[in-house]
Design a protein around this motif. Structure first.
Motif, PDB file in Angstrom:
ATOM      1  N   CYS A  38      50.978   2.178   3.659  1.00  0.00           N
ATOM      2  CA  CYS A  38      52.042   2.570   4.570  1.00  0.00           C
ATOM      3  C   CYS A  38      52.101   1.447   5.597  1.00  0.00           C
ATOM      4  O   CYS A  38      51.097   1.163   6.251  1.00  0.00           O
ATOM      5  CB  CYS A  38      51.725   3.905   5.244  1.00  0.00           C
ATOM      6  SG  CYS A  38      52.816   4.292   6.624  1.00  0.00           S
ATOM      7  N   LEU A  39      53.220   0.784   5.738  1.00  0.00           N
ATOM      8  CA  LEU A  39      53.308  -0.347   6.651  1.00  0.00           C
ATOM      9  C   LEU A  39      53.395   0.069   8.109  1.00  0.00           C
ATOM     10  O   LEU A  39      53.316  -0.763   9.003  1.00  0.00           O
ATOM     11  CB  LEU A  39      54.476  -1.246   6.256  1.00  0.00           C
ATOM     12  CG  LEU A  39      54.328  -1.878   4.864  1.00  0.00           C
ATOM     13  CD1 LEU A  39      55.517  -2.766   4.556  1.00  0.00           C
ATOM     14  CD2 LEU A  39      53.022  -2.641   4.726  1.00  0.00           C
ATOM     15  N   ALA A  40      53.500   1.375   8.367  1.00  0.00           N
ATOM     16  CA  ALA A  40      53.467   1.872   9.744  1.00  0.00           C
ATOM     17  C   ALA A  40      52.030   2.099  10.210  1.00  0.00           C
ATOM     18  O   ALA A  40      51.718   1.927  11.384  1.00  0.00           O
ATOM     19  CB  ALA A  40      54.260   3.169   9.863  1.00  0.00           C
ATOM     20  N   ARG A  45      49.390   4.573   1.082  1.00  0.00           N
ATOM     21  CA  ARG A  45      50.723   5.167   1.078  1.00  0.00           C
ATOM     22  C   ARG A  45      50.775   6.456   0.260  1.00  0.00           C
ATOM     23  O   ARG A  45      51.483   7.386   0.631  1.00  0.00           O
ATOM     24  CB  ARG A  45      51.740   4.166   0.551  1.00  0.00           C
ATOM     25  CG  ARG A  45      53.153   4.648   0.680  1.00  0.00           C
ATOM     26  CD  ARG A  45      54.135   3.559   0.246  1.00  0.00           C
ATOM     27  NE  ARG A  45      55.470   4.070   0.248  1.00  0.00           N
ATOM     28  CZ  ARG A  45      56.318   3.960   1.261  1.00  0.00           C
ATOM     29  NH1 ARG A  45      55.955   3.324   2.344  1.00  0.00           N
ATOM     30  NH2 ARG A  45      57.524   4.460   1.185  1.00  0.00           N
ATOM     31  N   CYS A  52      57.958   9.538   6.751  1.00  0.00           N
ATOM     32  CA  CYS A  52      57.695   8.208   7.311  1.00  0.00           C
ATOM     33  C   CYS A  52      58.772   7.244   6.804  1.00  0.00           C
ATOM     34  O   CYS A  52      59.079   7.217   5.615  1.00  0.00           O
ATOM     35  CB  CYS A  52      56.315   7.724   6.899  1.00  0.00           C
ATOM     36  SG  CYS A  52      55.875   6.116   7.581  1.00  0.00           S
ATOM     37  N   CYS A  54      58.613   3.976   6.857  1.00  0.00           N
ATOM     38  CA  CYS A  54      58.045   2.639   6.697  1.00  0.00           C
ATOM     39  C   CYS A  54      58.689   1.912   5.514  1.00  0.00           C
ATOM     40  O   CYS A  54      59.167   2.533   4.571  1.00  0.00           O
ATOM     41  CB  CYS A  54      56.530   2.708   6.507  1.00  0.00           C
ATOM     42  SG  CYS A  54      55.993   3.561   5.021  1.00  0.00           S
ATOM     43  N   PRO A  94      51.613  -2.695  13.241  1.00  0.00           N
ATOM     44  CA  PRO A  94      52.726  -2.226  12.416  1.00  0.00           C
ATOM     45  C   PRO A  94      53.916  -3.180  12.373  1.00  0.00           C
ATOM     46  O   PRO A  94      54.781  -3.034  11.513  1.00  0.00           O
ATOM     47  CB  PRO A  94      53.118  -0.901  13.070  1.00  0.00           C
ATOM     48  CG  PRO A  94      52.671  -1.031  14.480  1.00  0.00           C
ATOM     49  CD  PRO A  94      51.450  -1.903  14.458  1.00  0.00           C
ATOM     50  N   HIS A  97      52.279  -6.206  10.110  1.00  0.00           N
ATOM     51  CA  HIS A  97      51.783  -5.642   8.842  1.00  0.00           C
ATOM     52  C   HIS A  97      50.448  -6.253   8.442  1.00  0.00           C
ATOM     53  O   HIS A  97      50.241  -6.667   7.300  1.00  0.00           O
ATOM     54  CB  HIS A  97      52.791  -5.808   7.711  1.00  0.00           C
ATOM     55  CG  HIS A  97      54.093  -5.141   7.987  1.00  0.00           C
ATOM     56  ND1 HIS A  97      55.266  -5.580   7.442  1.00  0.00           N
ATOM     57  CD2 HIS A  97      54.419  -4.070   8.752  1.00  0.00           C
ATOM     58  CE1 HIS A  97      56.255  -4.816   7.854  1.00  0.00           C
ATOM     59  NE2 HIS A  97      55.758  -3.884   8.650  1.00  0.00           N
TER      60      HIS A  97
END
Length: 109
Positions: A38-40, A45, A52, A54, A94, A97
């Motif tokens: 999850c890039l947030a 993920r 989300c 992301c 975030p 990344h």
């Protein structure tokens, strides 16, 4: 934005495809892939909050967090990245990344 990690001579070569979903370098992981992040949050993920927003993670040729481990010198004697140390010590940025080591500013600071 933080500069990408420097690639050291002790870093293993890139893997041409994800070992789980077989996405090629630069391609998006499949939805169910346990390697995708999850890039947030920087966390896995698979199973994360479906609301989300992301961006989709792409395969870089390295296991998530491995580049940062080599950059920070967090490896085991046999040249393996210490991902446990990374997850317990570093902070996820975030925007960039990537994982940021303690004492360094993230792009959101």
């Amino acid at each position: 934005m933080t500069t990408p990690p420097a690639i050291g001579s002790d870093m293993p070569p890139l893997e041409p495809s994800c070992p789980r979903c077989h996405a090629k370098i630069g391609r998006v992981h499949r939805k169910w892939c346990p390697v995708a992040r999850c890039l947030a949050t920087g966390l896995q993920r698979t199973g994360h909050d479906e609301t989300c927003l992301c961006a989709k993670d792409t395969w870089s040729g390295r296991w998530p967090g491995a580049a940062e481990c080599f950059e920070y010198g967090w490896t085991y004697g046999d040249g393996l990245p210490d991902l446990n140390r990374l997850m317990s010590t570093a902070t996820w940025d975030p925007v960039a990344h990537r994982w940021i080591r303690p004492g360094h500013r993230t792009s959101t600071d």
